[in-house]
Every structure is written in structure tokens, then in C-alpha cells.
Scaffold this motif. Sequence first.
Motif, PDB file in Angstrom:
ATOM      1  N   UNK A  32       4.208  -0.949   3.525  1.00  0.00           N
ATOM      2  CA  UNK A  32       3.780   0.414   3.222  1.00  0.00           C
ATOM      3  C   UNK A  32       4.938   1.144   2.549  1.00  0.00           C
ATOM      4  N   UNK A  33       4.667   1.673   1.362  1.00  0.00           N
ATOM      5  CA  UNK A  33       5.648   2.488   0.637  1.00  0.00           C
ATOM      6  C   UNK A  33       5.283   3.961   0.776  1.00  0.00           C
ATOM      7  N   UNK A  34       6.314   4.794   0.902  1.00  0.00           N
ATOM      8  CA  UNK A  34       6.098   6.243   0.930  1.00  0.00           C
ATOM      9  C   UNK A  34       7.278   6.921   0.251  1.00  0.00           C
ATOM     10  N   UNK A  35       6.987   7.687  -0.787  1.00  0.00           N
ATOM     11  CA  UNK A  35       8.017   8.429  -1.513  1.00  0.00           C
ATOM     12  C   UNK A  35       9.170   7.528  -1.955  1.00  0.00           C
ATOM     13  N   UNK A  36       8.826   6.330  -2.434  1.00  0.00           N
ATOM     14  CA  UNK A  36       9.832   5.422  -2.975  1.00  0.00           C
ATOM     15  C   UNK A  36      10.649   4.659  -1.963  1.00  0.00           C
ATOM     16  N   UNK A  37      10.255   4.713  -0.686  1.00  0.00           N
ATOM     17  CA  UNK A  37      10.982   4.005   0.376  1.00  0.00           C
ATOM     18  C   UNK A  37      10.011   3.158   1.194  1.00  0.00           C
ATOM     19  N   UNK A  38      10.550   2.162   1.883  1.00  0.00           N
ATOM     20  CA  UNK A  38       9.735   1.354   2.785  1.00  0.00           C
ATOM     21  C   UNK A  38       9.468   2.166   4.053  1.00  0.00           C
ATOM     22  N   UNK A  39       8.187   2.436   4.306  1.00  0.00           N
ATOM     23  CA  UNK A  39       7.816   3.176   5.509  1.00  0.00           C
ATOM     24  C   UNK A  39       7.481   2.243   6.667  1.00  0.00           C
ATOM     25  N   UNK A  40       6.997   1.042   6.338  1.00  0.00           N
ATOM     26  CA  UNK A  40       6.635   0.071   7.388  1.00  0.00           C
ATOM     27  C   UNK A  40       6.447  -1.284   6.739  1.00  0.00           C
ATOM     28  N   UNK A  41       6.747  -2.360   7.486  1.00  0.00           N
ATOM     29  CA  UNK A  41       6.464  -3.715   7.035  1.00  0.00           C
ATOM     30  C   UNK A  41       6.232  -4.587   8.253  1.00  0.00           C
ATOM     31  N   UNK A  42       5.352  -5.555   8.127  1.00  0.00           N
ATOM     32  CA  UNK A  42       5.071  -6.455   9.245  1.00  0.00           C
ATOM     33  C   UNK A  42       3.840  -7.285   8.974  1.00  0.00           C
ATOM     34  N   UNK A  92       0.836  -1.200   0.000  1.00  0.00           N
ATOM     35  CA  UNK A  92       0.000   0.000   0.000  1.00  0.00           C
ATOM     36  C   UNK A  92       0.872   1.251   0.000  1.00  0.00           C
ATOM     37  N   UNK A  93       0.293   2.345  -0.471  1.00  0.00           N
ATOM     38  CA  UNK A  93       0.990   3.625  -0.520  1.00  0.00           C
ATOM     39  C   UNK A  93       0.156   4.616  -1.289  1.00  0.00           C
ATOM     40  N   UNK A  94       0.481   5.890  -1.134  1.00  0.00           N
ATOM     41  CA  UNK A  94      -0.215   6.931  -1.865  1.00  0.00           C
ATOM     42  C   UNK A  94       0.114   6.838  -3.360  1.00  0.00           C
ATOM     43  N   UNK A  95      -0.651   7.547  -4.192  1.00  0.00           N
ATOM     44  CA  UNK A  95      -0.296   7.648  -5.607  1.00  0.00           C
ATOM     45  C   UNK A  95       1.118   8.219  -5.730  1.00  0.00           C
ATOM     46  N   UNK A  96       1.924   7.599  -6.579  1.00  0.00           N
ATOM     47  CA  UNK A  96       3.290   8.060  -6.770  1.00  0.00           C
ATOM     48  C   UNK A  96       4.276   7.538  -5.744  1.00  0.00           C
ATOM     49  N   UNK A  97       3.823   6.648  -4.848  1.00  0.00           N
ATOM     50  CA  UNK A  97       4.728   6.114  -3.818  1.00  0.00           C
ATOM     51  C   UNK A  97       5.738   5.132  -4.387  1.00  0.00           C
ATOM     52  N   UNK A  98       5.442   4.551  -5.566  1.00  0.00           N
ATOM     53  CA  UNK A  98       6.356   3.590  -6.177  1.00  0.00           C
ATOM     54  C   UNK A  98       5.835   2.170  -6.209  1.00  0.00           C
ATOM     55  N   UNK A  99       4.545   1.981  -5.880  1.00  0.00           N
ATOM     56  CA  UNK A  99       3.996   0.623  -5.806  1.00  0.00           C
ATOM     57  C   UNK A  99       4.108  -0.113  -7.139  1.00  0.00           C
ATOM     58  N   UNK A 100       3.604   0.514  -8.208  1.00  0.00           N
ATOM     59  CA  UNK A 100       3.622  -0.163  -9.506  1.00  0.00           C
ATOM     60  C   UNK A 100       5.048  -0.375  -9.996  1.00  0.00           C
ATOM     61  N   UNK A 101       5.929   0.592  -9.747  1.00  0.00           N
ATOM     62  CA  UNK A 101       7.335   0.417 -10.154  1.00  0.00           C
ATOM     63  C   UNK A 101       7.953  -0.784  -9.442  1.00  0.00           C
ATOM     64  N   UNK A 102       7.712  -0.920  -8.144  1.00  0.00           N
ATOM     65  CA  UNK A 102       8.258  -2.054  -7.407  1.00  0.00           C
ATOM     66  C   UNK A 102       7.655  -3.362  -7.916  1.00  0.00           C
ATOM     67  N   UNK A 103       6.349  -3.367  -8.156  1.00  0.00           N
ATOM     68  CA  UNK A 103       5.712  -4.577  -8.676  1.00  0.00           C
ATOM     69  C   UNK A 103       6.293  -4.971 -10.028  1.00  0.00           C
ATOM     70  N   UNK A 104       6.506  -3.998 -10.890  1.00  0.00           N
ATOM     71  CA  UNK A 104       7.024  -4.289 -12.231  1.00  0.00           C
ATOM     72  C   UNK A 104       8.490  -4.729 -12.184  1.00  0.00           C
ATOM     73  N   UNK A 105       9.262  -4.209 -11.236  1.00  0.00           N
ATOM     74  CA  UNK A 105      10.628  -4.697 -11.076  1.00  0.00           C
ATOM     75  C   UNK A 105      10.600  -6.149 -10.595  1.00  0.00           C
ATOM     76  N   UNK A 106       9.737  -6.451  -9.611  1.00  0.00           N
ATOM     77  CA  UNK A 106       9.654  -7.822  -9.102  1.00  0.00           C
ATOM     78  C   UNK A 106       9.148  -8.778 -10.178  1.00  0.00           C
ATOM     79  N   UNK A 107       8.334  -8.254 -11.104  1.00  0.00           N
ATOM     80  CA  UNK A 107       7.837  -9.083 -12.208  1.00  0.00           C
ATOM     81  C   UNK A 107       8.831  -9.188 -13.361  1.00  0.00           C
ATOM     82  N   UNK A 108       9.976  -8.531 -13.250  1.00  0.00           N
ATOM     83  CA  UNK A 108      11.049  -8.500 -14.256  1.00  0.00           C
ATOM     84  C   UNK A 108      10.663  -7.718 -15.499  1.00  0.00           C
TER      85      UNK A 108
END
Length: 263
Positions: free
Chosen positions: A221-231, A50-66
Motif C-alpha cells: 500500500x502506497x500513500x503520499x509517495x511512501x510505503x504505508x503497509x506491506x505483507x 494499491x493506493x489513492x490517485x497521486x500516491x505514486x503507484x505509476x511512478x514506482x512501476x515506471x522506475x521498476x520498469x526502468x
Amino acid sequence: MGWNNLSHGKSGSPVESGIVVDGLDYSYPMGRRALCDISIHIPPGFTALVGENGAGKTSLMRVMASLLEADRGKVSVDGVAFSRRTRAQYRRHIGWMPQDIPVLSGFTVQEAVAYHAWLGGIPKNMVQVRVEESLGQVHLTDLAHRRATTLSGGQLRRLGLAQALVRDADWLLLDEPTAGLDPRQKQSLVMLLQELKGHANCVISTHDFDYFDALYDNVVVLHAGRIAWEGTVNAYLGLAADSHSSPAFAAFDAILDGRVSPE
């Protein structure tokens, strides 16, 4: 369909089981940084990203998907590290569902899923079996011969899920699967995902804070291209003490407001 063991790794090591991202940076073509020093271990199960628009979610998903190549860092899935040399092997572990489901003009539902089986390297003699199994899992068997372009929004999401499932991959990466759906369509898709729990590993990027306790095991949780929280999801929902709003959203709000620290 033969479901994959959720905790396997080539050596049986718990370090290998899951998706591991280490020191990852990614920038858009024009140079703006999208992801900065991402390091995370996503364990087997269902994980919400999860994250706000522009947090980097889709970019991270697409990197993980190669589908995108990182500027720096490494990503591996169940012990297989991605590289240009291992691309095909890595992709056998991944079933990808984008937010916008691509449909080729003139294809039936069955043909659209078969095409993704071919892209995934499924042997020719197994394609029909895999297609039928995947359509059955998402309750689209009755629409197998309908033109894919005539599907409703909810049906199209189910088609996208079938296209990810047909590869029989270890991991499903689903980018905003409930986006644009009405409440009944969303509930139907969530019920399908719940049926997969215990049989598939999923990373789901989402803005949807409903069904968190019923669907997810872990949260990132992603915020501004960084991991803000995980658990774990229980730890995440526990951040929303005494909230009068949705616990999942209240926890997200607390993290972005700096009222809690990363796990």
C-alpha cells in the motif's frame, strides 16, 4: 513457452530473488516529490500495488520498469541492479504493460506483438514462435490479422498483456490492467491473469479491490509517495475484521486511516 523459475537468483540467495527497491526517491520534472525513501522487497508471486490517485503507484512501476530514473536509491530484479551500464540486462527481466496500450497505426495484432518482441531483443528466428505463443496465452490467436486499432477495450488489454509476455521475462509489471473495463471484460482479464499464477511473477498496480484473495499473494500500500503497509494477502485481508464492505477495501481504508501499523 518456457516459463521461468519463480525462485531463482544468480547465487540462489533468497535476498536476490524478487524485486528489491532500496532508499528510492523520485521527483516529477517540475520538482514535486512523487516517491520518498521507498525501500521494499517484492517476493516472487503476484503482488498488488494499491493506493489513492497521486500516491505514486505509476511512478514506482515506471522506475521498476526502468522507464524513469530515480533521483536517489537503487532497484534490482533477481540480483541484477539497474544502472545505465546494465540497462539492457535489467530489461530482459521485465515485461511492461502500461495503462494506456500504445498501438501503431496500421499494425495488425500480430505485428503489434512482434514489434515488442523486436524491442525486447528477441532473436529474429524466434520472433514468430514467441508471438504465436503469446497470442495463444491471451486468447487472441483468432484476431492475429485484425488491425489493432479496431480492438475493443478488453481485447486491447489482452494485446497489452501479450506485448509484455512476448519478451519471456521473469517479471510482468502491469499498470492498472482492469481500468476502464466493463464487468465482463474485467472478469475475462482476471481469469487470464489467474492462468498465469504459478508460471509468472506479476506486480499489478490497481484500484480494483475485487478478486484479491483469488489473485494476489502479497500486497503493498502506497500513500503520499511512501510505503504505508506491506505483507501477505492473508495478513492484509485480516485487517478487515467485522467489516460489512469489501474486505480488500476495508483493509485499505483501515491502513490509510491509521488504524493499523506497517508490517
